[in-house]
Structure formats: C-alpha cells, structure tokens
Design a protein around this motif. Sequence first.
Motif: not given
Length: 307
Positions: A123-142
């Motif tokens: 969720g980040s770029h190699i140019d600014d590795i320690d600061h994510p520029d996206i969040l992902v909410f992954d909806l997993d139905p069982s």
Amino acid sequence: QRRKQNRADKDETEVLGVRLTHPDRILFPEQGLTKLDLARYYEDIQDWILPHLARRPLSLVRCPQGRTDECFFQKHPRSAIPDSVPRVKIPEKQGSADYLYVESAADLVGLVQAGALEIHPWGSHIDDIDHPDILVFDLDPSPGVNWKEVLRVAGTLRDRLESLGMQSFVRTTGGKGLHLVVPLVPEADWEQAKAFARAVAQLHANDDPERLTTQSSKTRREGLLFIDYLRNGRGNTAVASYSVRARQGAPVAVPVRWDELNAGLRADRYSVSNLRRRLAALREDPWEGFLDAARPINTKLLKAVGL
Ligand code: ATP
Ligand code: MN
Ligand code: MN
C-alpha cells in the motif's frame, strides 16, 4: 539430440523485448490460456494496471507449471525472475531485503515469464515506503454468507468511511469477496494507518456482531463476514487491480463503479477472456477521481474513531 536442440530453440518468443520461454505452456487448463496469452493480456491492459501498480513493492503468486500445478507465494526476487524486472532494497527490522517492483508493461511480461499468476502490491510506493497511500478493507465472506450480504456490508462500510470524510472505491477480487480501497495522502505511518483501519473495522463489526467479525481465526469467523483490515500493515499486500488470479476461470480483480455493484456482479465476473471487452466499452475509469479523493489520516481522524 539435434532435433531436441532445434525444438528447444523454437520454444521461446519475445514480447515487448522480453524473452518468453514456453509461450505455449498452458497456465489455465480450463480455458487453454497460455503463457503468451497472459503476456498479451498485460500488454493490452497496461494503461489500466500500471497507474495503480507501478513503483510499489510486490509479492507474487507463482505457478511456473500452471495454476493446477504447484503455486507459491513469493515476497523476494529469485533467479527465475528476469534481471530486467527492477528490484529495490527495503529496510526491515533486521537489515534489509530485496523486493520486486514494476514500472512498465515489459516488466509485467517479465513477471509472466517467471510464471507469476497473481501480483500483490504494498500500500505504499518505493519512493516513500513508510507512508501508505491506500487503505484496503478486504471483505471476506465465510462459506454460507451470501453475496447480497457482501454487497450490503460494502455499502454500509462505504457510508461509515464517508461519514469520516473518506471516499472509498470498490473492486471485485476475482475470488469470493470485495475490496474497498481508500486513497490516502501519504502522511501517517503504517502503525497509524493499521490502527485506523482496525478501529474502523471494529466499530463496524460491533454494530452488527451477529453477522460481522474482525477476528481472522477460521473458527471465530464461521458463518460471519470477516472484515479483514490486516492488509494494512507494513509489508502486507492485497491483489492488484487488473491482476489475474490463480483460480479456476482465470478471473481478474476489477475496479467497478459503486452503481455497478449488484446481485448480478459476482466477485469472479471478469476474467482474462472478457475483461478487455469491458474496458473497451467503458466511457470513463470506474475509479475516476481516485487521486483527488485522497485524505490524510491525521489526529482529528484518529480521534474520530476513538484513537
Ligand atoms: P477473496 O475475495 O477470495 O477473499 P482476496 O484476494 O481478498 O480474494 P484473501 O485470502 O482475502 O483473498 O486475501 C489474502 C491476501 O493476503 C492476498 O491478497 C495476499 O496479498 C496476502 N497474502 C499474504 N500472505 C499470503 C500467502 N502466503 N498466500 C496468499 N496470500 C497471501
Ligand atoms: Mn478477501
Ligand atoms: Mn482476506
């Protein structure tokens, strides 16, 4: 001996200047989809996949002999990956480690050459590795949780994020669920981003504990929809938009507009065989406005979720 040599010589080709061995190797038996077909797929859709994928560290699912043979999740470059695919050194808890990234369609062909059937960026770029520029909410139905329920939760989670001032974008995964992706101004670090994602997921699950959970353990999530916020730690990944999946039918993870989400649009609706038709018919990017929608995770926002 001689004949064998000749055959071996012919058993390779070039795509975008990258050597492709065994171009006729069938990677998806059900479709008869070959290595060359997959390289051509990425060549054709490069303008869609690269903007969200370029310059992010990658993990891969590799299945060198095809998806029905042995597959493995791989975080670090190995010799099977062509030298032309760029590498970056990333600091880790102890020392540092090499990661792959891509910058061009030729690099994608390089991954196909190594039998990569799935591409999973950070969720980040190699140019600014320690600061994510996206969040992902992954909806997993069982198993047993129906699609309508996945749609409902996607909608309510979208509303919750919106009430926090954050816009979310949705994609099919090519598997069973959906991903909500939230663009960020890369200010917060991984720890803050993950804490924020966890807090949002927990608030959401607490409102509906009969149906939702944030607990990853298989027994705890039985019969429930798991809101997987764990994609949001440093070094964690989620499948790339427009990556194929190493699953039956060569499905693809596909960004869609919110108003396309309905009972007819299953998570595995699109595949290597039909995605190009969809893209050709689109009038605009389903994720139009993604970059402009980015907001920072700041103190005020952390406070709003009880942190
Ligand atoms: P679905 O809709 O079927 O859930 P998905 O891509 O969201 O599809 P998940 O199992 O929910 O699949 O997500 C797993 C994620 O965890 C992958 O996207 C991948 O980036 C990451 N991951 C981390 N380690 C592994 C591993 N060893 N094998 C597979 N995935 C891994
Ligand atoms: Mn998932
Ligand atoms: Mn998951």
